[in-house]
Design a protein around this motif. Structure first.
Motif, short mmCIF file in Angstrom:
data_model
loop_
_atom_site.label_atom_id
_atom_site.label_comp_id
_atom_site.label_asym_id
_atom_site.label_seq_id
_atom_site.Cartn_x
_atom_site.Cartn_y
_atom_site.Cartn_z
N LEU A 162 0.81 -1.22 0.00
CA LEU A 162 0.00 0.00 0.00
C LEU A 162 0.85 1.27 0.00
CD1 LEU A 162 -2.95 -0.98 2.38
CD2 LEU A 162 -2.99 -0.73 -0.11
N PRO A 163 1.83 1.42 0.92
CA PRO A 163 2.65 2.65 0.85
C PRO A 163 3.49 2.74 -0.42
CG PRO A 163 3.50 1.13 2.52
CD PRO A 163 2.17 0.61 2.11
N VAL A 164 3.89 1.59 -0.96
CA VAL A 164 4.64 1.62 -2.22
C VAL A 164 3.75 2.16 -3.34
CG1 VAL A 164 5.77 0.21 -3.97
CG2 VAL A 164 6.17 -0.27 -1.56
N ALA A 165 2.50 1.72 -3.38
CA ALA A 165 1.57 2.24 -4.38
C ALA A 165 1.31 3.74 -4.17
CB ALA A 165 0.26 1.47 -4.33
N ALA A 166 1.24 4.15 -2.91
CA ALA A 166 1.04 5.57 -2.62
C ALA A 166 2.22 6.41 -3.10
CB ALA A 166 0.83 5.77 -1.12
N ILE A 167 3.43 5.90 -2.92
CA ILE A 167 4.63 6.62 -3.36
C ILE A 167 4.67 6.70 -4.89
CG2 ILE A 167 7.15 6.47 -3.48
CD1 ILE A 167 7.03 5.34 -0.61
N LEU A 168 4.28 5.62 -5.56
CA LEU A 168 4.24 5.65 -7.02
C LEU A 168 3.17 6.61 -7.52
CD1 LEU A 168 4.74 1.88 -7.97
CD2 LEU A 168 6.44 3.70 -7.78
N THR A 169 2.11 6.79 -6.73
CA THR A 169 1.10 7.80 -7.06
C THR A 169 1.70 9.20 -6.98
OG1 THR A 169 -0.64 6.36 -6.16
CG2 THR A 169 -1.18 8.69 -6.47
N TYR A 170 2.49 9.42 -5.94
CA TYR A 170 3.19 10.70 -5.78
C TYR A 170 4.13 10.93 -6.96
CZ TYR A 170 6.24 14.23 -3.64
OH TYR A 170 6.98 15.36 -3.37
N ASP A 171 4.85 9.90 -7.38
CA ASP A 171 5.74 10.02 -8.54
C ASP A 171 4.96 10.40 -9.80
OD1 ASP A 171 7.86 9.29 -6.95
OD2 ASP A 171 7.83 7.19 -7.55
N THR A 172 3.76 9.85 -9.92
CA THR A 172 2.93 10.15 -11.09
C THR A 172 2.49 11.61 -11.09
OG1 THR A 172 2.13 7.87 -11.12
CG2 THR A 172 0.85 9.49 -12.34
N VAL A 173 2.15 12.12 -9.91
CA VAL A 173 1.78 13.54 -9.80
C VAL A 173 2.97 14.41 -10.21
CG1 VAL A 173 1.12 15.38 -8.22
CG2 VAL A 173 0.04 13.12 -8.03
N LEU A 174 4.17 14.05 -9.76
CA LEU A 174 5.36 14.84 -10.11
C LEU A 174 5.71 14.73 -11.59
CD1 LEU A 174 7.72 14.14 -7.07
CD2 LEU A 174 6.17 16.05 -7.44
N ALA A 175 5.17 13.72 -12.26
CA ALA A 175 5.43 13.56 -13.69
C ALA A 175 4.73 14.62 -14.53
CB ALA A 175 5.00 12.16 -14.15
N PHE A 176 3.87 15.44 -13.90
CA PHE A 176 3.21 16.54 -14.61
C PHE A 176 4.07 17.80 -14.58
CE2 PHE A 176 -0.37 13.76 -13.96
CZ PHE A 176 -1.16 13.96 -15.09
N ARG A 177 5.38 17.63 -14.48
CA ARG A 177 6.30 18.75 -14.55
C ARG A 177 7.21 18.56 -15.75
NH1 ARG A 177 9.29 18.72 -8.91
NH2 ARG A 177 9.73 16.62 -9.68
N ASP A 178 7.89 19.61 -16.17
CA ASP A 178 8.83 19.47 -17.27
C ASP A 178 10.21 19.18 -16.73
OD1 ASP A 178 9.80 21.87 -16.29
OD2 ASP A 178 8.91 23.08 -17.90
N GLU A 179 11.20 19.16 -17.62
CA GLU A 179 12.57 18.84 -17.19
C GLU A 179 13.16 19.89 -16.26
OE1 GLU A 179 12.53 20.99 -21.11
OE2 GLU A 179 11.49 19.27 -20.21
N ASN A 180 12.55 21.07 -16.21
CA ASN A 180 12.99 22.12 -15.28
C ASN A 180 12.15 22.14 -14.00
OD1 ASN A 180 14.99 23.12 -17.10
ND2 ASN A 180 13.35 24.12 -18.26
N TYR A 181 11.32 21.11 -13.83
CA TYR A 181 10.48 20.93 -12.64
C TYR A 181 9.43 22.02 -12.49
CZ TYR A 181 14.57 18.07 -11.91
OH TYR A 181 15.59 17.18 -12.09
N GLU A 182 8.96 22.53 -13.61
CA GLU A 182 7.87 23.49 -13.60
C GLU A 182 6.58 22.77 -13.95
OE1 GLU A 182 8.76 26.67 -16.22
OE2 GLU A 182 10.51 27.37 -15.06
#
Length: 273
Positions: A162-182
């Motif tokens: 469960l926490p592993v899936a939650a962390i991968l969810t967080y990674d997916t949210v962060l994937a909505f940024r560009d290479e400059n983290y915007e």
């Protein structure tokens, strides 16, 4: 002279003295061996790929994506990453790939999964190889001895998944940024991560242990309407547990492979907007 139709020289299981004597090993005329063979091939392919990627210790981060095999990154030797959790819990003494610190939890969850047990029992151990086909083993002890008795800790691996899936969810949210983290970015990798996390959650929640935790040991569903509703939803997912097990296995490997391609410079992540 042997004719090839003699009964096997065993006196246990379906060939026991109290069972009907049938000369052929089975009476099936279809390609019963195809399903276990494909299962073994699919699982073996994933084992080879995941082992290579777990020990590679390279090409697992391409801004803003981090491979699901390496997240969360718990070692000091992790690549500098701004995407995903990067907790240096393990000091410099850990010299191996950081993926080995985290993969044990999702892999343990899958290895002890009720469906995967059936899959590799049939595919690798021929226990039994298929319905109405006798297994070649003379003795059956079930999951009462080491190491198979460890299958009984599946529920605890579910808690860890469960926490592993939650962390991968967080990674997916962060994937909505560009290479400059915007924020405001959406690339092809973002879609790959979105599909993967949906399938990961669907597989995780369709687990038999999850269904039992939600609705098990209740005497009266009428007294627990919320749990009953949740139990019904999980039950519908549970009916597709096998399919979800396979597609989520493919999706997590695809997400890792996509990050590998981008990180290794094979191609640039196409930007959708």
């Amino acid at each position: 002279m042997a004719t090839g139709t003699e009964p096997p020289q065993v006196n246990t299981g379906v060939h026991g003295a109290t069972r009907a004597t049938i000369a052929p090993r089975h009476l099936r005329t279809d390609r019963w061996w195809l399903a276990p063979a494909l299962t073994a091939a699919g699982l073996l392919a994933f084992i080879v790929y995941s082992t290579w990627r777990a020990f590679a210790n390279d090409d697992y981060y391409a801004a803003p994506y981090v491979s699901p095999f390496y997240s969360p990154c718990l070692a000091e030797n992790c690549l500098p990453m701004q995407a995903g959790p990067n907790w240096e819990i393990f000091g410099s003494w850990w010299g191996l790939s950081p993926a080995l610190l985290i993969l044990i939890f999702p892999l343990g969850f899958r290895l002890t999964c009720y469906y995967y047990r059936k899959a590799y029992y049939r595919g690798f151990w021929a226990s039994p190889p298929a319905c109405a086909v006798a297994e070649p083993h003379k003795k059956y002890t079930g999951e009462t001895r080491f190491p198979l008795i460890l299958q009984n800790i599946h529920r605890y691996f579910f808690y860890a998944a469960l926490p592993v899936a939650a962390i991968l969810t967080y990674d997916t949210v962060l994937a909505f940024r560009d290479e400059n983290y915007e924020w405001g970015h959406m690339g092809l990798g973002t879609l790959v991560f979105l599909v993967n996390i949906v399938l990961i959650w669907a597989y995780t929640l369709s687990c038999h242990s999850c269904r039992h935790i939600i609705g098990g040991r209740l005497r009266h569903f009428s007294e627990h309407p919320v749990r009953y509703r949740l139990w019904g939803w999980v039950g519908k997912l549970n009916a597709r547990h096998m399919q979800l097990a396979w597609v989520s296995l493919f999706s997590v490997a695809l997400a890792d492979f996509y990050v590998y391609l981008v990180a290794s410079g094979a191609f640039d992540d196409p930007r959708l907007f």
